[in-house]
Design a protein around this motif. Structure first.
Motif, PDB file in Angstrom:
ATOM      1  N   SER A   1      51.565  40.392  39.768  1.00  0.00           N
ATOM      2  CA  SER A   1      50.832  41.469  39.097  1.00  0.00           C
ATOM      3  C   SER A   1      49.566  41.831  39.876  1.00  0.00           C
ATOM      4  O   SER A   1      48.861  40.951  40.382  1.00  0.00           O
TER       5      SER A   1
ATOM      6  N   ARG B   1      48.431  37.293  29.358  1.00  0.00           N
ATOM      7  CA  ARG B   1      48.534  37.532  30.800  1.00  0.00           C
ATOM      8  C   ARG B   1      47.394  36.862  31.566  1.00  0.00           C
ATOM      9  O   ARG B   1      47.334  36.918  32.784  1.00  0.00           O
TER      10      ARG B   1
ATOM     11  N   ILE C   1      53.336  36.884  36.686  1.00  0.00           N
ATOM     12  CA  ILE C   1      51.872  36.753  36.746  1.00  0.00           C
ATOM     13  C   ILE C   1      51.384  36.892  38.191  1.00  0.00           C
ATOM     14  O   ILE C   1      50.447  37.631  38.492  1.00  0.00           O
TER      15      ILE C   1
ATOM     16  N   GLY D   1      47.664  30.446  29.854  1.00  0.00           N
ATOM     17  CA  GLY D   1      48.859  31.199  30.210  1.00  0.00           C
ATOM     18  C   GLY D   1      49.712  31.598  29.024  1.00  0.00           C
ATOM     19  O   GLY D   1      49.331  31.403  27.872  1.00  0.00           O
TER      20      GLY D   1
ATOM     21  N   ASN E   1      46.468  39.939  38.855  1.00  0.00           N
ATOM     22  CA  ASN E   1      46.459  38.478  38.928  1.00  0.00           C
ATOM     23  C   ASN E   1      45.159  37.937  39.513  1.00  0.00           C
ATOM     24  O   ASN E   1      44.650  38.436  40.507  1.00  0.00           O
TER      25      ASN E   1
END
Ligand code: SF4
Length: 365
Positions: free
Chosen positions: A183, A322, A180, A61, A186
């Motif tokens: 998104s 990301r 995150i 992360g 993700n």
């Protein structure tokens, strides 16, 4: 396994037992993100990533504070450091983080007074010792570093130290998790939350996130047993279709966290929108000084201006941060980009994913 003594946290036997439990209960693929760069390094250092069953993918992360400090902040730091009568202080990791064309290390070589400190109070002491100079502290990091920064500002205020200021660049974990999980790209199914951040902030802020996104979050530490236990509890929730916050680091973390530290943070700082390097603007993901303490904001004291911000065209740090790419996906990894010649912050920082892959020799499969 729940009654471990402090000496057991690095026990290979206990770690293996949790790994065996993970293998036993895993029935399908799961992607688990460890937020914290310190946990990324520990997972690779102890080889836990290599012991997990093939269904479990660890995604690294954005929890490397040096990596996510925006290029704009780095350029601002370079411009302030270059001004006369300024002593610019920073944690050592920030020295080699590339700006547009140089880093703080090369700025120092070119004559800027850039000094490494281990705490913001060191910078306050420098300001006291050298009242003719403006001493600026580069305030980077997650929630863990903020209480000491707030304390340094209160100390400077109480002692009328007017030549001390900070360049605010602190960031917060919960808004990043929101970013995150919301998104379209993700692919995270569960999170390991960083024990040291939760020791300060508690984990109550994560409960609505777990519920909103139907994603389990397990607070864990940095030792191999902690990490294996955290992954086990995350997989167990996923396999049981549960999505709550669990605390696998109760020796250091409570739900409420350190209320004294939180009060200190809230007295001096307030949430602000912040740019994250490689990720972009995340609403209310940073901390800025409240009006009462804004005189300690370096941006109020120094004029900075730049027209362009230039990232290396080779560097895919944004995708790595990301969680949509690994360092292996970067064509520059280990060739044009190494710890001695980094193109991006994740290869510089002791918490960066690229540095971890390089250090622990995770070669491309
Ligand atoms: S290996 Fe270097 S160039 Fe590639 S993403 Fe990581 S920091 Fe950027």
């Amino acid at each position: 396994m729940n009654n471990s003594s402090p000496l057991d946290y690095r026990s290979a036997e206990l770690t293996r037992k949790f790994i065996e439990q993970i293998r036993r209960i895993t029935t399908q693929p799961w992607n688990i993100m460890e937020i914290c760069g310190g946990q990324t390094h520990a997972l690779l250092q102890y080889g836990i990533d290599q012991l997990l069953p093939p269904e479990i993918t660890l995604i690294h992360g954005p929890g490397c504070p040096v990596c996510v400090t925006s290029l704009e902040a780095v350029e601002t730091a370079l411009q302030i450091a270059a001004q006369p009568d300024v002593t610019f202080t920073t944690f050592g990791d920030m020295l080699r983080v590339p700006g547009n064309h140089q880093d703080l290390f090369s700025a120092r070589a070119n004559g800027a007074d850039v000094r490494v400190v281990v705490s913001p109070m060191d910078a306050v002491r420098l300001a006291q010792a050298e009242p003719e100079r403006q001493v600026v502290f580069f305030a980077i990091g997650f929630e863990t570093t903020v209480p000491s920064i707030a304390a340094s500002i209160l100390h400077a205020e109480r002692n009328a130290i007017t030549n001390f200021s900070i360049l605010p660049a602190n960031v917060l974990v919960p808004p990043a998790i929101h970013a995150i999980l919301s998104s379209p790209e993700n692919r995270v199914n569960g999170f390991l939350a960083a024990g040291h951040v939760c020791a300060v902030m508690g984990y109550w802020e994560y409960e609505p996130i777990a519920a909103q996104y139907h994603t389990p979050i397990v607070v864990t530490g940095f030792e191999p047993v902690d990490l294996a236990r955290g992954i086990y509890q995350t997989v167990r929730q996923l396999e049981e279709s549960r999505c709550v916050v669990e605390n696998a680091y109760s020796r250091a973390v409570t739900r409420e966290g350190n209320r004294t530290a939180q009060a200190l943070i809230n007295q001096v700082f307030e949430p602000v929108d912040r740019q994250w390097r490689g990720i972009g603007l995340i609403p209310r993901s940073g901390l800025g000084l409240r009006a009462a303490y804004r005189s300690f904001d370096a941006l109020e004291r120094f004029l900075v201006a730049f027209n362009t911000l230039v990232e290396s065209p080779l560097c895919i740090a944004g995708q790595v941060l990301r969680g949509v790419a690994t360092p292996h996906d970067c064509p520059a990894f280990g060739s044009q980009c190494t710890p001695s010649s980094p193109l991006g912050a994740p290869m510089v920082s002791s918490e960066g994913a690229c540095a971890a892959y390089y250090r622990y020799q995770r070669v491309k499969p």
